[in-house]
Design a protein around this motif. Structure first.
Motif, PDB file in Angstrom:
ATOM      1  N   ALA A   1       0.806  -1.225   0.000  1.00  0.00           N
ATOM      2  CA  ALA A   1       0.000   0.000   0.000  1.00  0.00           C
ATOM      3  C   ALA A   1       0.842   1.279   0.000  1.00  0.00           C
ATOM      4  CB  ALA A   1      -0.959  -0.001   1.189  1.00  0.00           C
ATOM      5  N   ASP A   2       1.901   1.330   0.797  1.00  0.00           N
ATOM      6  CA  ASP A   2       2.684   2.568   0.882  1.00  0.00           C
ATOM      7  C   ASP A   2       3.556   2.813  -0.343  1.00  0.00           C
ATOM      8  OD1 ASP A   2       4.253   0.325   1.833  1.00  0.00           O
ATOM      9  OD2 ASP A   2       5.749   1.760   2.544  1.00  0.00           O
ATOM     10  N   LEU A   3       3.616   1.850  -1.246  1.00  0.00           N
ATOM     11  CA  LEU A   3       4.438   2.000  -2.448  1.00  0.00           C
ATOM     12  C   LEU A   3       3.609   2.125  -3.725  1.00  0.00           C
ATOM     13  CD1 LEU A   3       7.200  -0.590  -1.531  1.00  0.00           C
ATOM     14  CD2 LEU A   3       7.347   1.912  -1.425  1.00  0.00           C
ATOM     15  N   ARG A   4       2.290   2.189  -3.570  1.00  0.00           N
ATOM     16  CA  ARG A   4       1.421   2.319  -4.743  1.00  0.00           C
ATOM     17  C   ARG A   4       1.527   3.724  -5.336  1.00  0.00           C
ATOM     18  NH1 ARG A   4      -3.403  -0.908  -1.752  1.00  0.00           N
ATOM     19  NH2 ARG A   4      -2.310  -2.901  -1.787  1.00  0.00           N
ATOM     20  N   ARG A   5       1.124   3.832  -6.594  1.00  0.00           N
ATOM     21  CA  ARG A   5       1.113   5.104  -7.334  1.00  0.00           C
ATOM     22  C   ARG A   5       2.518   5.668  -7.548  1.00  0.00           C
ATOM     23  NH1 ARG A   5      -4.084   5.497  -7.950  1.00  0.00           N
ATOM     24  NH2 ARG A   5      -5.564   5.296  -6.268  1.00  0.00           N
ATOM     25  N   GLN A   6       3.497   4.761  -7.639  1.00  0.00           N
ATOM     26  CA  GLN A   6       4.885   5.166  -7.915  1.00  0.00           C
ATOM     27  C   GLN A   6       5.416   4.492  -9.188  1.00  0.00           C
ATOM     28  OE1 GLN A   6       7.521   4.941  -4.471  1.00  0.00           O
ATOM     29  NE2 GLN A   6       5.769   5.125  -3.098  1.00  0.00           N
ATOM     30  N   GLY A   7       4.536   3.813  -9.917  1.00  0.00           N
ATOM     31  CA  GLY A   7       4.946   3.163 -11.158  1.00  0.00           C
ATOM     32  C   GLY A   7       5.371   1.713 -10.995  1.00  0.00           C
ATOM     33  N   ILE A   8       5.391   1.227  -9.755  1.00  0.00           N
ATOM     34  CA  ILE A   8       5.832  -0.159  -9.525  1.00  0.00           C
ATOM     35  C   ILE A   8       4.855  -1.147 -10.142  1.00  0.00           C
ATOM     36  CG2 ILE A   8       6.315  -1.903  -7.765  1.00  0.00           C
ATOM     37  CD1 ILE A   8       7.242   0.481  -5.964  1.00  0.00           C
ATOM     38  N   GLY A   9       3.562  -0.931  -9.935  1.00  0.00           N
ATOM     39  CA  GLY A   9       2.560  -1.846 -10.492  1.00  0.00           C
ATOM     40  C   GLY A   9       2.626  -1.901 -12.005  1.00  0.00           C
TER      41      GLY A   9
END
Length: 141
Positions: free
Chosen positions: A73-81
């Motif tokens: 959750a804390d790493l979402r919206r950073q392009g990882i997905g």
């Protein structure tokens, strides 16, 4: 019908579930080369080696199914997905897949998948609370 008894269950009895699963599996394997279905995954870890996201699926012939996608959750919206999906698709393509499909609920990520080039082929809108489920596809190139 005589000579049979029918029962209804909220939770399937484990012995019955095992028989139904095994027999359907045997039937399916006689009808189609399901032994050719292979798992496929892209896992992302942080510098400490902790899994922080991944895509899980399966491939069969030229078709690939993205079954699960998750990023912490804390790493979402950073392009990882998006990167995980891109690498998953690239790996599938290298294995001979030319299309990918997935299912996602409206509260999950249909807009995310649209932005990655997936299109809705079917939507089912009869879930409770106005929830919609989307079947999405994408050609791989």
């Amino acid at each position: 019908m005589t000579g049979f008894s029918f029962s209804l269950h909220d939770d399937c009895p484990p012995d019955a579930a095992a028989i139904v699963d095994a027999e359907l599996d045997a039937f399916n394997h006689e009808a189609a080369p399901l032994r050719d279905v292979r798992p496929i995954a892209c896992i992302v870890r942080d510098d400490a080696g902790t899994v922080i996201g991944g895509a899980l699926g399966r491939r069969w012939g030229t078709c690939c199914e993205l079954q699960q996608l998750w990023v912490r959750a804390d790493l979402r919206r950073q392009g990882i997905g998006a990167e995980v999906v891109s690498r998953f698709e690239g790996f599938a393509y290298a294995k001979g897949c030319r299309s990918c499909y997935l299912e996602t609920f409206g509260f999950q990520a249909p807009a995310f998948y649209r932005a990655l080039g997936y299109r809705v082929e079917y939507e089912r809108a009869d879930f409770p609370h106005g929830i919609v489920k989307y079947h999405m596809t994408k050609p791989l190139a």
